[in-house]
Every structure is written in C-alpha cells, then in structure tokens.
Scaffold this motif. Structure first.
Motif, PDB file in Angstrom:
ATOM      1  N   ILE B 226       0.847  -1.195   0.000  1.00  0.00           N
ATOM      2  CA  ILE B 226       0.000   0.000   0.000  1.00  0.00           C
ATOM      3  C   ILE B 226       0.881   1.243   0.000  1.00  0.00           C
ATOM      4  O   ILE B 226       0.648   2.193  -0.753  1.00  0.00           O
ATOM      5  CB  ILE B 226      -0.917   0.008   1.239  1.00  0.00           C
ATOM      6  CG1 ILE B 226      -1.753  -1.257   1.292  1.00  0.00           C
ATOM      7  CG2 ILE B 226      -1.787   1.240   1.253  1.00  0.00           C
ATOM      8  CD1 ILE B 226      -3.018  -1.223   0.536  1.00  0.00           C
ATOM      9  N   PHE B 229       2.298   1.848  -3.355  1.00  0.00           N
ATOM     10  CA  PHE B 229       1.315   2.473  -4.241  1.00  0.00           C
ATOM     11  C   PHE B 229       1.247   3.970  -3.984  1.00  0.00           C
ATOM     12  O   PHE B 229       1.183   4.768  -4.918  1.00  0.00           O
ATOM     13  CB  PHE B 229      -0.070   1.849  -4.049  1.00  0.00           C
ATOM     14  CG  PHE B 229      -0.312   0.688  -4.955  1.00  0.00           C
ATOM     15  CD1 PHE B 229      -0.215   0.840  -6.333  1.00  0.00           C
ATOM     16  CD2 PHE B 229      -0.602  -0.560  -4.450  1.00  0.00           C
ATOM     17  CE1 PHE B 229      -0.421  -0.232  -7.177  1.00  0.00           C
ATOM     18  CE2 PHE B 229      -0.807  -1.637  -5.287  1.00  0.00           C
ATOM     19  CZ  PHE B 229      -0.713  -1.472  -6.651  1.00  0.00           C
ATOM     20  N   VAL B 233       2.083   6.797  -6.821  1.00  0.00           N
ATOM     21  CA  VAL B 233       1.062   7.781  -7.164  1.00  0.00           C
ATOM     22  C   VAL B 233       1.587   9.191  -6.905  1.00  0.00           C
ATOM     23  O   VAL B 233       1.381  10.108  -7.703  1.00  0.00           O
ATOM     24  CB  VAL B 233      -0.232   7.496  -6.388  1.00  0.00           C
ATOM     25  CG1 VAL B 233      -1.190   8.648  -6.497  1.00  0.00           C
ATOM     26  CG2 VAL B 233      -0.881   6.242  -6.923  1.00  0.00           C
ATOM     27  N   SER B 283       0.272   8.872  11.755  1.00  0.00           N
ATOM     28  CA  SER B 283      -0.019   7.645  11.010  1.00  0.00           C
ATOM     29  C   SER B 283      -0.841   7.952   9.765  1.00  0.00           C
ATOM     30  O   SER B 283      -0.890   7.164   8.834  1.00  0.00           O
ATOM     31  CB  SER B 283      -0.731   6.627  11.904  1.00  0.00           C
ATOM     32  OG  SER B 283      -1.901   7.176  12.433  1.00  0.00           O
ATOM     33  N   MET B 284      -1.495   9.113   9.741  1.00  0.00           N
ATOM     34  CA  MET B 284      -2.252   9.481   8.552  1.00  0.00           C
ATOM     35  C   MET B 284      -1.435  10.367   7.620  1.00  0.00           C
ATOM     36  O   MET B 284      -1.855  10.652   6.503  1.00  0.00           O
ATOM     37  CB  MET B 284      -3.535  10.213   8.960  1.00  0.00           C
ATOM     38  CG  MET B 284      -4.450   9.420   9.855  1.00  0.00           C
ATOM     39  SD  MET B 284      -6.089  10.140   9.954  1.00  0.00           S
ATOM     40  CE  MET B 284      -5.756  11.730  10.643  1.00  0.00           C
ATOM     41  N   TYR B 287      -0.794   9.633   3.914  1.00  0.00           N
ATOM     42  CA  TYR B 287      -1.989   9.626   3.076  1.00  0.00           C
ATOM     43  C   TYR B 287      -2.472  11.050   2.836  1.00  0.00           C
ATOM     44  O   TYR B 287      -2.995  11.375   1.770  1.00  0.00           O
ATOM     45  CB  TYR B 287      -3.071   8.754   3.702  1.00  0.00           C
ATOM     46  CG  TYR B 287      -2.574   7.344   3.862  1.00  0.00           C
ATOM     47  CD1 TYR B 287      -2.400   6.540   2.756  1.00  0.00           C
ATOM     48  CD2 TYR B 287      -2.192   6.855   5.105  1.00  0.00           C
ATOM     49  CE1 TYR B 287      -1.887   5.266   2.871  1.00  0.00           C
ATOM     50  CE2 TYR B 287      -1.678   5.576   5.230  1.00  0.00           C
ATOM     51  CZ  TYR B 287      -1.529   4.791   4.109  1.00  0.00           C
ATOM     52  OH  TYR B 287      -1.008   3.535   4.234  1.00  0.00           O
ATOM     53  N   ILE B 288      -2.271  11.893   3.852  1.00  0.00           N
ATOM     54  CA  ILE B 288      -2.598  13.302   3.664  1.00  0.00           C
ATOM     55  C   ILE B 288      -1.666  13.894   2.605  1.00  0.00           C
ATOM     56  O   ILE B 288      -2.102  14.605   1.699  1.00  0.00           O
ATOM     57  CB  ILE B 288      -2.481  14.054   5.007  1.00  0.00           C
ATOM     58  CG1 ILE B 288      -3.524  13.501   5.982  1.00  0.00           C
ATOM     59  CG2 ILE B 288      -2.665  15.553   4.812  1.00  0.00           C
ATOM     60  CD1 ILE B 288      -3.417  14.027   7.382  1.00  0.00           C
ATOM     61  N   MET B 290      -0.269  12.327   0.181  1.00  0.00           N
ATOM     62  CA  MET B 290      -0.707  11.846  -1.128  1.00  0.00           C
ATOM     63  C   MET B 290      -1.926  12.603  -1.620  1.00  0.00           C
ATOM     64  O   MET B 290      -2.004  13.013  -2.780  1.00  0.00           O
ATOM     65  CB  MET B 290      -1.026  10.361  -1.025  1.00  0.00           C
ATOM     66  CG  MET B 290      -1.720   9.800  -2.238  1.00  0.00           C
ATOM     67  SD  MET B 290      -1.841   8.020  -2.036  1.00  0.00           S
ATOM     68  CE  MET B 290      -3.071   7.653  -3.255  1.00  0.00           C
ATOM     69  N   GLY B 291      -2.877  12.814  -0.707  1.00  0.00           N
ATOM     70  CA  GLY B 291      -4.070  13.562  -1.079  1.00  0.00           C
ATOM     71  C   GLY B 291      -3.715  14.961  -1.575  1.00  0.00           C
ATOM     72  O   GLY B 291      -4.197  15.405  -2.618  1.00  0.00           O
ATOM     73  N   LEU B 294      -2.064  14.830  -5.007  1.00  0.00           N
ATOM     74  CA  LEU B 294      -2.995  14.515  -6.101  1.00  0.00           C
ATOM     75  C   LEU B 294      -3.950  15.663  -6.390  1.00  0.00           C
ATOM     76  O   LEU B 294      -4.343  15.877  -7.534  1.00  0.00           O
ATOM     77  CB  LEU B 294      -3.791  13.255  -5.786  1.00  0.00           C
ATOM     78  CG  LEU B 294      -3.070  11.956  -6.069  1.00  0.00           C
ATOM     79  CD1 LEU B 294      -4.035  10.806  -5.992  1.00  0.00           C
ATOM     80  CD2 LEU B 294      -2.409  11.982  -7.424  1.00  0.00           C
TER      81      LEU B 294
END
Lengths: 327, 306
Positions: B226, B229, B233, B283-284, B287-288, B290-291, B294
């Motif tokens: 994950i 990925f 990305v 831990s987030m 992903y933040i 990545m957001g 993007l």
C-alpha cells in the motif's frame, strides 16, 4: 439461460426462503449467515451505484462501511454508559434507537462521500482507485489511534439496538429489517438507473464530452452518484455493526474495501442483483470452504481467478448472458 | 530533542524510503509499461523474505540468501506473468485488481501452509551487525547504512539501465506506445515478462533486506504494498525518478512525523493528549501527503500530464 429479471426475483426469493426454513428447523446460525450476506449485499449494492452506473472504481468504500459502523458503535456506547456523545456546542445524547442511528450513519457517510468525492474526482482512472484507497487507509489509521473509542480493540455493544415495534433480539426479526432495507435499496437502484439522472450518469461514464455538450456537468453527476453510493454503504456498515454488536478498525481496512468490490465483480458489474449474488456466494464459500480447510483462502483465490479469467460479466453474466452494454 | 536524534531519524527515514523505492520501482515500471495494477507485488516481497530466511537457515550465507530471494521472487513473478497476468493486460483495472487480489490470497495462504503461521527470523550477518560511529559522534546501526547504500546503488543502476541500455530504450518506448515498438520488431510479450521479472526481483530483494530487521511472516507484504502504491502515485506512475523522490518523501514523512508531530503538539497541548493526537496525525500523514499531491497535481509529481 435465465432472463435477468427472473433471476433477480429468484435470488430475492431464495434469500428470503433460506432463513424462513431455518426458523422452522431452529437453526439460528443459518439466519445469522443470511443476515451477514444481506448486509454485505447492501454494502455492495451501494458501491455498485458508483462503480456500475458511474464507472467510479472506488477502492475505499470501507470508509463509509466503517463510518456507518462507528456511528452505531459510538451512539450505542454512549447510551450504554449513560454519557453524552458531546456537550459543546450543544448536547447530543447516545441512543439505542436504530432509525436514529441509521440517520446519523447515512448523513455522516454522505458528508464524507461529498468531501472525498470532491477531492478524488479531480483524478481519474488508476489515480482515482489509489486516492480512494488512501482515504480508506487514512481513516483506518485514525480509528486505530482513536483511543476514546477503543482504538485497535474497537467497541463492544452489549445489547442489540432497538427498532420501534420489533424485537430485534430475535434473529429472524433483525434479518427481516435488513432484508426489507435491501429490497428498498435495490428498488431505488433500479429506479435510479432508469431515471434521467441515471441515464445521464451512464452517458457520463461512457462519453463525458458528449454529456458536457448537452450542458450537464459529468463531474457533478459522478459526485452525486458517489454520495448516494456512500450513503447506502454507510447504512450497511451500521447494520453490520449491529449484527456483530461490535465495531473495530477492520471495518475500515483495505481488505474490507477489496471484499465489497469482490462481491460486485463476482456477481457481475452493473447488474441489479450482481452484488447480491456475489455477496451470497462469498458468504457461502466462506462458510463451507472454511469448514473444509484452514487454508480456504487458496480455494477462494483460485475461484476468483477463474471468474476473472473465464467468466467475464460475473456469475449473473454466466447465467443470464450479456445484455447490458458495459465498457 | 537533540541534533543527534534528528540526524538519526533522518537516516531512519532514508532507509525506509530506499526500501520502499525497491518495491515501488517494479510497481511503477509494471504499471507504466503494461498499464497493470499488480496488488500481488507485496506477495513477491514476502516470497523474497521467506526464500532468504530459508536459504540463510540452510547455508548460513547472507549473500546466498539475497540471491535466493531475488531468484525466487523473479521465478514467481515470471510464473504469474505467464499464467495469469498476461491475460489481464487488455482488461480494465477492475479485473486486474480482482485477479491480483486473488493471487495475494493464494500466495499468502500457500506460504502459511508451507511455513506455518509463526514468523521466521533472518539474522543480520556478523560483518554488518553492530553500530558504527558517524562523523559528529553519532552511533548508527551499520546494517541500516548498508541498506541505504544498497538502495541508492540499485536506484543508480536502474537509472542507467533505463536511460543507457537497449532494454531501457525498449522499456521507455513500451511505456509510450507499445503497438509501435511491437511493429518495429521488438518481442513485446518477452519484454513484458522481463520487466515483470525485474520488478519481482527488486521486490524480493527488498523483502530479504527488510526481513533481517523485521520478522519474516505471512502478510508482511501488504502494508508495504500500500505504501509503495502511495509512492508511485505521488511520484507519478511510470517514472523511476518519481518513484525515488516519492519513496524518500514517504519514508521521511512517516518516520519524522511519528517522532516529531507528538513533540510539536506538546508545545500547545497537554503531554498525553499531544502524544495521542500527534501519533494519530502522523499515522495518517503520508496519506494526507498523497491527497495533497494529487489534488495539486492529479497525475503525480513526475507523471505524464495529458
């Protein structure tokens, strides 16, 4: 070949007949299994609105499933500990009433879908798959570290929530509630697909440029589909939590998102009853193969491979042939 | 909060980043050239780790173990490419996700069947164990430094392979227009198999190298998958340079976030609350990240914009 509409009716009748049979033969576990299948089916029908109609391959629908689950968990937890959910800026009490919890689950997952959709729909294709996955992971890790509500251990609820006029502690009653909701949502899905919105959405999936020349905004159509989809999956999450009387971060895990997707592909993408057939098959496989061998995932994997490689259009496609144009 | 701690954490982040790069490089090539989402890439990582642990247990040689890891992963990669993946190139992403998800199930349960549920252990060889003293008096584990060097070397070699060799030209051409290079007489299906084997071998190598500092167990591949990925990305799919930069960004964000966010929050919150919300946010954090990337650049930092 069975016509798809007949197959749909057959699937729903069978889904109703099995637990009724179980009531008369006193097999509560079968009823629980059937309820599990119905709830998974509901989650998958929800995803199918985004995926089948809108062509939005969301790898993060566990977000809504989990939000629904935690909505139930949090409100019921506060109700059983007699503490308010929050006091500032205004007082919100916990509750054990299913309709209220459903409403909360649906509103919060709808709101989450709005936010996630607004950001994710800027991307397309594989980037969309990945950004929805990222949102799923974000909430997964958030729920793990959210110590107030159990963190990694999740929340246990002692008694199933109440529905006015129905004793939900009787397994078949709870099954009936879930089944009715599933039927209503399938009906909604069918109406939606035929409605002007559904037709426009279908067109937006196939040729967004053409929809745009008609003065419609494809992104807004897709966003709306994503929200409806999230709301339905959120409702399924609340029911799932009620079935297990337990919520944990696994409801947010990417494997959960993958499973919801598997139900659809196994059954048949964009088919009305595809997700239901898929979910029922999955739960049955889980039960029977799980009883045969500890390593049943190998067989499940092999079966999924066979479906992808040789049965395009899923099980429904296999039984009633290709009739819906799907790209 | 001393300088030494900060430098140590930066090195940890780098080490994590270059290992992610080994995973992400294969993924991004496979995606960029073949247009395939390969969820089973994490299984190749796991296979590498198990092969290394087995061979190290039998022979006691770490170098042999690494070679075995790359071989085993490459063989598994070629097998799944020829038997399954090859049929998926022409299909949509949905089928690819499902089929490679099925492969994960098969590989994970298969490995559990053969090796059992208990983790295996792969020891760091004697000549790489123990700390070294860096300039400035920082004690740092030698093995982690070796990992950073190996990762950077592989990144350099891969860069040369892509830009300077014949196969690299074919890979780049395949990314842009695979029909055209097939028309020019390149055996496209052999090229695909070679790329798949290369990506698999890198994943296997990463699994073996990381296996020596963590335990070797079933399911070890998926969290890394994950993250890989997320890396490709962020970097832009198909770009090796993007994968390297994305991997270092993710590695550093994750490691530094975990250490410094709680500290940062302590400046304006009570310690226990700061610890909780700081680690939740950290831990987030990737992903933040990545957001944000993007939303800012919908095709990643180095992705081809259409």
């Amino acid at each position: 070949m069975i016509r798809e509409s007949n197959l749909n009716a057959l699937v729903l009748i069978l889904l109703l007949a099995v637990p009724l049979w179980a009531v008369f033969n006193d097999e509560p576990f079968t009823i629980t299994l059937a309820t599990r299948a119905v709830i998974f089916a509901l989650a998958a029908v929800g995803l199918n609105i985004a995926l089948g109609l809108g062509g939005l391959v969301s790898f993060g629908h566990a977000v809504f499933f989990g939000i629904g689950g935690y909505a139930m968990g949090i409100f019921a937890h506060h109700a059983q500990t007699y503490t308010p959910v929050m006091e500032v800026p205004f007082l919100i009490e916990g509750t054990k009433s299913m309709p209220v919890i459903w409403l909360v689950a649906m509103v919060t997952s709808g709101f989450a879908a709005l936010l996630i959709g607004l950001l994710s729909l800027r991307t397309a294709g594989v980037y969309f798959i990945m950004i929805t996955l990222a949102f799923g992971q974000m909430l997964y890790y958030f729920s793990i570290s959210w110590a107030t509500y159990g963190g990694e251990d999740g929340l246990s609820i002692y008694v199933r929530n109440e529905f006015p006029g129905v004793n939900t502690l009787v397994p078949i009653n709870f099954f009936a509630i879930c089944f009715v909701i599933l039927c209503l949502v399938v009906l909604l899905n069918a109406l939606l697909a035929k409605s002007p919105f559904g037709l426009a959405l279908n067109a937006a999936r196939q040729t967004p440029q053409r929809v745009q020349t008609f003065g419609l905004d494809p992104t807004r159509l897709k966003l709306l589909a994503f929200i409806i989809s999230g709301v339905v999956t959120g409702l399924a999450g609340a029911l799932f939590a009620d079935l297990n009387r337990f919520v944990s971060p696994t409801m947010f895990s990417w494997q959960m998102s993958g499973e919801i997707m598997i139900f659809i592909i196994l059954g048949g993408v964009a088919r009305l009853c595809g997700p239901i057939v898929g979910a029922v098959t999955f739960v049955m496989l889980e039960h029977f193969l799980g009883g045969l061998s500890d390593y049943w995932h190998i067989y499940l994997g092999a079966l999924l491979l066979i479906v992808v490689l040789f049965a395009r259009g899923g099980l429904v496609g296999l039984i009633s042939g290709r009739e819906i144009a799907h790209d | 909060m001393s300088t030494i701690l900060i430098i140590e954490q930066i090195l940890n982040g780098l080490q994590f980043g270059v290992m992610l790069f080994l995973m992400a490089a294969g993924l991004t090539l496979i995606f960029g050239v073949m247009g395939l989402i390969n969820l089973a890439h994490g299984s190749l990582y796991m296979i590498g780790a198990f092969a290394a642990a087995t061979v190290a247990g039998l022979t006691g040689s770490f170098v042999l173990a690494l070679m075995a890891a790359m071989m085993a992963a490459a063989i598994a990669g070629v097998l799944i490419e020829v038997l399954v993946i090859r049929r998926l190139y022409a299909t949509d992403h949905l089928d690819q996700v499902l089929a490679t998800f099925a492969l994960i199930l098969i590989f994970s349960e298969g490995t559990r069947w053969v090796f059992g549920s208990f983790p295996l252990f792969l020891n760091i060889p004697d000549y790489f164990s123990g700390p070294v003293t860096l300039p400035g008096g920082i004690e740092y584990p030698l093995y982690r430094l070796v990992l950073i060097c190996v990762g950077l070397l592989v990144a350099g070699a891969l860069g040369l392979l892509i830009t300077r060799t014949r196969i690299g030209i074919q890979i780049r051409a395949g990314k842009d227009d695979h029909e055209m290079i097939a028309a020019l007489g390149v055996d496209i299906s052999k090229l695909y198999t070679v790329i798949f084997a290369l990506g698999a071998a890198l994943a296997g190598l990463a699994g073996a190298l990381v296996g020596a500092i963590q335990s070797v167990q079933v399911g070890m591949g998926e969290p890394v998958l994950i993250l890989a990925f997320v890396v490709i990305v962020i970097g832009g799919i198909g770009s090796i340079k993007g994968a390297l930069i994305g991997a270092l960004l993710v590695g550093l964000t994750d490691t530094l976030g975990g250490v410094f966010l709680p500290e940062l929050f302590k400046l304006f919150m009570e310690p226990s609350a700061a610890q909780a919300s700081g680690s939740a946010l950290s831990s987030m954090a990737i992903y933040i990240l990545m957001g944000v990337v993007l939303v800012w650049r919908p095709a990643g930092l180095f992705g081809a914009r259409k």
